[in-house]
Each structure stands twice: as structure tokens, then as C-alpha cells.
Design a protein around this motif. Structure first.
Motif, PDB file in Angstrom:
ATOM      1  N   ILE A 294      43.673  20.038  37.305  1.00 22.96           N
ATOM      2  CA  ILE A 294      42.998  19.727  36.045  1.00 22.96           C
ATOM      3  C   ILE A 294      41.511  20.014  36.223  1.00 22.96           C
ATOM      4  O   ILE A 294      40.811  19.281  36.937  1.00 22.96           O
ATOM      5  CB  ILE A 294      43.202  18.258  35.653  1.00 22.96           C
ATOM      6  CG1 ILE A 294      44.692  17.944  35.523  1.00 22.96           C
ATOM      7  CG2 ILE A 294      42.468  17.928  34.351  1.00 22.96           C
ATOM      8  CD1 ILE A 294      44.994  16.472  35.299  1.00 22.96           C
ATOM      9  N   PRO A 295      41.000  21.093  35.625  1.00 23.85           N
ATOM     10  CA  PRO A 295      39.571  21.396  35.784  1.00 23.85           C
ATOM     11  C   PRO A 295      38.704  20.371  35.083  1.00 23.85           C
ATOM     12  O   PRO A 295      39.072  19.838  34.026  1.00 23.85           O
ATOM     13  CB  PRO A 295      39.433  22.777  35.148  1.00 23.85           C
ATOM     14  CG  PRO A 295      40.574  22.873  34.186  1.00 23.85           C
ATOM     15  CD  PRO A 295      41.690  22.071  34.776  1.00 23.85           C
TER      16      PRO A 295
ATOM     17  N   ASP B 178      32.620  28.596  35.425  1.00 29.46           N
ATOM     18  CA  ASP B 178      33.874  29.052  34.826  1.00 29.46           C
ATOM     19  C   ASP B 178      34.822  29.600  35.893  1.00 29.46           C
ATOM     20  O   ASP B 178      36.034  29.315  35.870  1.00 29.46           O
ATOM     21  CB  ASP B 178      33.601  30.137  33.779  1.00 29.46           C
ATOM     22  CG  ASP B 178      33.091  29.567  32.463  1.00 29.46           C
ATOM     23  OD1 ASP B 178      33.187  28.337  32.279  1.00 29.46           O
ATOM     24  OD2 ASP B 178      32.592  30.351  31.632  1.00 29.46           O
ATOM     25  N   LEU B 179      34.286  30.394  36.818  1.00 31.95           N
ATOM     26  CA  LEU B 179      35.131  30.954  37.875  1.00 31.95           C
ATOM     27  C   LEU B 179      35.744  29.840  38.721  1.00 31.95           C
ATOM     28  O   LEU B 179      36.943  29.849  39.022  1.00 31.95           O
ATOM     29  CB  LEU B 179      34.312  31.890  38.760  1.00 31.95           C
ATOM     30  CG  LEU B 179      33.930  33.247  38.171  1.00 31.95           C
ATOM     31  CD1 LEU B 179      32.981  33.978  39.114  1.00 31.95           C
ATOM     32  CD2 LEU B 179      35.156  34.093  37.897  1.00 31.95           C
ATOM     33  N   LEU B 180      34.926  28.883  39.115  1.00 28.50           N
ATOM     34  CA  LEU B 180      35.407  27.809  39.982  1.00 28.50           C
ATOM     35  C   LEU B 180      36.410  26.911  39.257  1.00 28.50           C
ATOM     36  O   LEU B 180      37.454  26.553  39.814  1.00 28.50           O
ATOM     37  CB  LEU B 180      34.220  26.994  40.492  1.00 28.50           C
ATOM     38  CG  LEU B 180      33.307  27.732  41.473  1.00 28.50           C
ATOM     39  CD1 LEU B 180      31.967  27.004  41.628  1.00 28.50           C
ATOM     40  CD2 LEU B 180      33.985  27.891  42.830  1.00 28.50           C
ATOM     41  N   LEU B 181      36.107  26.565  38.007  1.00 30.00           N
ATOM     42  CA  LEU B 181      37.000  25.675  37.270  1.00 30.00           C
ATOM     43  C   LEU B 181      38.297  26.380  36.877  1.00 30.00           C
ATOM     44  O   LEU B 181      39.367  25.762  36.860  1.00 30.00           O
ATOM     45  CB  LEU B 181      36.284  25.133  36.037  1.00 30.00           C
ATOM     46  CG  LEU B 181      35.090  24.217  36.335  1.00 30.00           C
ATOM     47  CD1 LEU B 181      34.331  23.878  35.052  1.00 30.00           C
ATOM     48  CD2 LEU B 181      35.530  22.949  37.040  1.00 30.00           C
ATOM     49  N   THR B 182      38.217  27.675  36.582  1.00 26.73           N
ATOM     50  CA  THR B 182      39.430  28.431  36.277  1.00 26.73           C
ATOM     51  C   THR B 182      40.362  28.458  37.478  1.00 26.73           C
ATOM     52  O   THR B 182      41.598  28.394  37.333  1.00 26.73           O
ATOM     53  CB  THR B 182      39.075  29.862  35.843  1.00 26.73           C
ATOM     54  OG1 THR B 182      38.315  29.806  34.630  1.00 26.73           O
ATOM     55  CG2 THR B 182      40.330  30.700  35.611  1.00 26.73           C
ATOM     56  N   SER B 183      39.788  28.538  38.680  1.00 25.56           N
ATOM     57  CA  SER B 183      40.637  28.546  39.876  1.00 25.56           C
ATOM     58  C   SER B 183      41.402  27.240  40.012  1.00 25.56           C
ATOM     59  O   SER B 183      42.547  27.225  40.471  1.00 25.56           O
ATOM     60  CB  SER B 183      39.790  28.808  41.125  1.00 25.56           C
ATOM     61  OG  SER B 183      39.015  27.675  41.512  1.00 25.56           O
ATOM     62  N   ILE B 184      40.789  26.126  39.627  1.00 24.82           N
ATOM     63  CA  ILE B 184      41.489  24.836  39.665  1.00 24.82           C
ATOM     64  C   ILE B 184      42.696  24.866  38.726  1.00 24.82           C
ATOM     65  O   ILE B 184      43.811  24.463  39.088  1.00 24.82           O
ATOM     66  CB  ILE B 184      40.532  23.694  39.273  1.00 24.82           C
ATOM     67  CG1 ILE B 184      39.445  23.493  40.329  1.00 24.82           C
ATOM     68  CG2 ILE B 184      41.301  22.394  39.019  1.00 24.82           C
ATOM     69  CD1 ILE B 184      39.907  22.820  41.583  1.00 24.82           C
ATOM     70  N   GLU B 185      42.496  25.369  37.514  1.00 27.77           N
ATOM     71  CA  GLU B 185      43.589  25.427  36.545  1.00 27.77           C
ATOM     72  C   GLU B 185      44.679  26.388  37.013  1.00 27.77           C
ATOM     73  O   GLU B 185      45.882  26.091  36.905  1.00 27.77           O
ATOM     74  CB  GLU B 185      43.049  25.857  35.180  1.00 27.77           C
ATOM     75  CG  GLU B 185      44.075  25.810  34.069  1.00 27.77           C
ATOM     76  CD  GLU B 185      43.454  26.046  32.705  1.00 27.77           C
ATOM     77  OE1 GLU B 185      44.037  25.585  31.709  1.00 27.77           O
ATOM     78  OE2 GLU B 185      42.388  26.683  32.644  1.00 27.77           O
ATOM     79  N   THR B 186      44.282  27.538  37.558  1.00 28.68           N
ATOM     80  CA  THR B 186      45.248  28.516  38.063  1.00 28.68           C
ATOM     81  C   THR B 186      46.125  27.919  39.153  1.00 28.68           C
ATOM     82  O   THR B 186      47.324  28.222  39.251  1.00 28.68           O
ATOM     83  CB  THR B 186      44.509  29.756  38.603  1.00 28.68           C
ATOM     84  OG1 THR B 186      43.756  30.355  37.549  1.00 28.68           O
ATOM     85  CG2 THR B 186      45.484  30.766  39.185  1.00 28.68           C
TER      86      THR B 186
END
Length: 465
Positions: free
Chosen positions: A81-82, A69-77
């Protein structure tokens, strides 16, 4: 050179910059779980769907879920596209044979008259931190493998459990979570160097390789390894650096052609920080008698292969276990040849060899090395232990080495010998070839795909920024 804007996170001391991974506050649920379940569940040969040996599949492994979640949220931030494991943005057809489902797109154009960089793939781009003289600096990286099955599934990367055996070897790198939910690395990478390679002079049947001199285009410090241990766990990811304020990776294609000019330009459109994506050049290879074993080269333990294959020279990788010994250790053997065929004989198989790559301008021709297994095999690992061969026959009698079976056959009849520069460590301990020895050089080259011939020349997904 354009400089990245460094985001300074408010903190009173470096200790406050790091979120605790072992404390009692459980800020993001990353503490208190060892995260290693499912790592040894190797009965599922493809290792990608998480259906075997993955007891965290129903969410019972909160550490891996929260890390993802932390890693994929950083992509969206960051404007990207996570990856969504339950609804991936790109579903690749069978003929594309993509091993890394999180890849945003692939371009299988192999004709360099049409695409000077050759085939490419577009990857999600993660932003983390490296600490330089006490100051945080942004580092951009890609993730291609994880040693935990559930984490691999959630991130859309390759499940490679053997990476976990690197822990404690001194070849791995530890990490922390920052208070903005990003990975903070122990090591740093300098991309500002200018790559240079002078081919070697003729020496019997050798020419071009070994090079007379090499200078890698990027150099890591003594703390950097792409085998990164996630905070508070015994789970390893393969996180390869591609950009920071010093420049960009040499495998990010130059839009003006495959030239040395502006190779460290952070304005390169193939590096799209505002889209959290990066386009990287794929290298060809052979596996099991088939071509198009496409992979990327990111970092190596020796300066020679880093210069030849446009990677980062990361000396810490030399501590990974263990040279020339398979199936032990955290690496896999693969086989380049020192003096392969430099001219096309008309059989359609092309060129091959470290000599061919050394003689070409910025590796316009790949060495097309030979690999033994693919990422669906549970013994797969992305760090490859180079076992170089050497032809004993004139060039017009040299064949293209398309498989380990063929290599072993030619070693047995004397057409090939172990390269005279090999370190000759652990002779006979490599279960894939008891006639071949290791060089002692480690190359991080994650395998992205091995498409069928019908896919060559095609594009899939969204391969451009």
C-alpha cells in the motif's frame, strides 16, 4: 536458506541497465532539476507538513514528485500500500506520537513475557538493486528520512535537511534509476554472517562492556552507506537495507522468539515481500526526561555497536562529517553509558547501559541510550555520533540517565566521566555538552515515535503482516 528469485532485466551491457539521469531524453522527468529547494527552509521546526520553505509544494519541483512517484509505484507493484500524503492509510492519534507517518502500524507492547521481541513497527518495503560481480541482485530496504522537504512529505518520512551535508564527504553512496524505476545502489550487504558477542570481564567498575570479542551479523562492503544520494540531485535519503538473497536484518524479529536460530531465514513472516512490508524491532531510549524514545538500529560504522545492537557493520559511515562536532556536520550526538544499572531498584525506571545490553541474550534488554532532540527539531539527523559516559560510583548509586541535562550535571560533579575508550575528538565543540567526548562510532538509528504512557500496551494501524 531460501533464495530470492533474481529478476534479470534484459540489457546488452551494464550501461543499458541504468536509465540515464543526466541525458536529454527525460525518460521519467528525473533530469534537469537540482531538487534542493526547501532544504534550508528550517524555520518550520516540525519540518513535516511542508508549509515553510517548501517552494516545491505546488508541484513546481518535478524531480521530487517524480522520484516519489517511482518509489511509491514500486510499493504498489510489489503488492503493498503506497503512502498517500493527502489520504494516509493510518492516522495516528496524539498519544501514539509517531514521527514517521508512512509507518503502517506500531505495536507498543513492552512486556516481553507477552511479546518476546518487545515493541515493533511495520514499514513499507522497497525493492531495489545491488550489483554483485556485474550481476543485479534484489535488495530490500526501508526509507525513514529525506533531506528535501517535499520528498519527505510525499513519502511520509522525516524531513532531515542536515543529511545533505554528507555529500562529498565520502560517507555517502550514489545511486542510479534502473529502467524498471528502481534504485540501483553502488554498495552491497551480506546478511549471512552469524552474530556473536562475548561480554568483557570485570575491569574496575566496568563489566560486560567493552565486549571481549564481537562478530556482527551483517557486513556491508566498502561502497555501502545508507545515506543515499538520489540520481542527478543533491538530495539524500536514509535507505537502510533489511534483506537480500544472503538473508535478513537481525532486527526483524524471529516469530519463534528473540533467539539466534534461523535469524537469516527469508521465510520469516515478519518479512513480507509479497506485501511490500517488514516488521522491525524497536529499541527504547530516553529523551528530555521521558522514556519510550523508540527507534530502530540499522547500520553502524563500527563492528562493536553493530554486534551489540544487531545492526549492519557498514565501515563507510565513518567518513561522514564530523565526529564530536555539533551543530556542524551530518550527524547528531547521543549518549550511551558504558556501565549503567543492571538491576531494577524498584523505582520503575528499569535498566540501562551498554553493559546491560552486552550481558543479555541477543539484547533482550535495550541499552536505553539518552538522546538530545527529536525529529521535529530542524537539527535532527538519523546518524548518531556516540558520546559514551562512564559511572565512577558503585552500581547501587547509579541513576538512570533520562536527559542530556542530567548527564551534564553528573559530568560536572564527577559522578560521570567520558568513557575511557572515547576517541576524545573535538572536546568542547559539542554544543549539547562541552564535557563529553566522542567515540568515533556512528549509529544509524532513525527515531520512529515517542508515545505517551497511555499508549503503552496498545496497537495502532496494522502492525503485523
Amino acid at each position: 536458506m531460501k533464495k530470492l528469485n533474481i529478476i534479470f532485466v534484459a540489457f546488452l551491457s551494464l550501461g543499458l541497465f541504468f536509465a540515464s539521469c543526466e541525458g536529454e531524453d527525460g525518460r521519467d522527468g528525473i533530469d534537469g532539476v537540482d531538487g534542493q529547494d526547501g532544504v534550508d527552509g528550517q524555520d518550520g521546526a516540525d519540518g513535516q507538513d511542508g508549509t515553510d520553505g517548501a517552494d516545491g509544494q505546488d508541484g513546481s519541483n518535478p524531480m521530487m514528485v517524480n522520484a516519489a512517484d517511482l518509489l511509491l509505484t514500486s510499493i504498489e507493484t510489489d503488492g503493498g500500500i503506497p503512502y498517500d500524503a493527502d489520504n494516509p492509510a493510518t492516522v495516528y492519534p496524539e498519544e501514539a506520537n509517531v514521527f514517521l507517518p508512512s509507518v503502517l502500524g506500531v505495536d507498543y507492547t513492552v512486556d516481553r513475557a507477552v511479546a518476546p521481541a518487545g515493541p515493533t513497527a511495520r514499514f513499507p518495503l522497497f525493492q531495489g538493486w545491488e550489483i554483485v560481480n556485474g550481476t543485479p541482485r534484489e535488495l530490500y530496504y526501508v526509507i525513514t528520512e529525506a533531506s528535501d522537504r517535499e520528498l519527505a512529505r510525499l513519502l511520509g518520512v522525516i524531513y532531515a535537511p542536515r543529511m545533505a551535508s554528507s555529500i562529498g564527504s565520502g560517507g555517502e553512496q550514489n545511486s542510479q534509476w534502473s529502467d524498471d524505476g528502481r534504485l540501483v545502489f553502488e554498495g552491497t550487504v551480506d546478511f549471512s554472517f552469524t552474530r556473536d558477542l562475548t561480554p568483557g570481564a570485570a575491569n574496575g567498575l566496568l563489566f560486560g562492556f567493552p565486549p571481549a570479542s564481537v562478530s556482527p551479523g551483517a557486513i556491508a562492503d566498502e561502497n555501502w552507506s545508507s545515506y543515499v544520494v538520489l540520481p542527478g540531485t543533491d538530495v539524500v535519503i536514509n535507505a537502510q537495507p533489511v534483506a537480500n538473497s544472503t538473508g535478513i536484518h537481525d532486527r526483524i524479529p524471529n516469530p519463534n522468539g528473540n533467539t539466534q536460530a534461523d535469524e537469516d531465514d527469508l521465510n520469516n513472516p515478519n518479512l513480507a515481500i509479497n506485501q511490500a512490508s517488514v516488521v522491525m524491532q524497536l529499541l527504547d531510549g530516553w529523551h528530555n526526561g521521558r522514556p519510550y524514545y523508540f527507534h530502530i538500529v540499522t547500520d553502524t560504522s563500527a563492528d562493536g555497536p553493530a554486534a551489540i545492537e544487531l545492526g549492519v557493520f557498514a565501515p563507510k559511515l565513518a567518513n561522514l562529517p564530523s565526529f564530536g562536532n555539533f551543530p556542524g556536520g551530518s550527524m547528531l550526538p547521543f549518549s550511551p553509558t558504558a556501565n549503567g544499572r543492571t538491576s531494577d531498584t524498584g523505582d520503575g525506571l528499569g535498566f540501562q547501559g551498554l553493559n546491560t545490553a552486552s550481558l543479555s541474550d541477543r539484547q533482550a534488554m535495550d541499552p536505553t541510550n539518552t538522546f538530545p532532540i527529536d525529529p521535529r527539531d530542524p537539527e535532527y539527523a538519523p546518524m548518531w555520533d556516540a558520546h559514551i559516559t562512564e559511572f565512577t560510583v558503585p552500581e547501587d548509586e547509579r541513576v538512570i540517565l533520562t536527559s542530556f541535562d542530567l548527564i551534564n550535571e553528573l559530568l560536572a560533579d564527577g559522578t560521570l566521566i567520558p568513557f575511557r575508550g572515547n576517541a576524545n575528538q573535538y572536546p568542547g565543540s559539542n554544543s549539547l555538552s562541552n564535557l563529553l567526548t566522542a567515540t568515533g562510532a556512528i549509529i544509524n538509528c532513525p527515531v520512529i515515535s515517542q508515545p505517551f504512557s497511555s499508549a503503552i500496551g496498545q496497537q495502532y494501524g496494522d502492525p503485523t503482516n
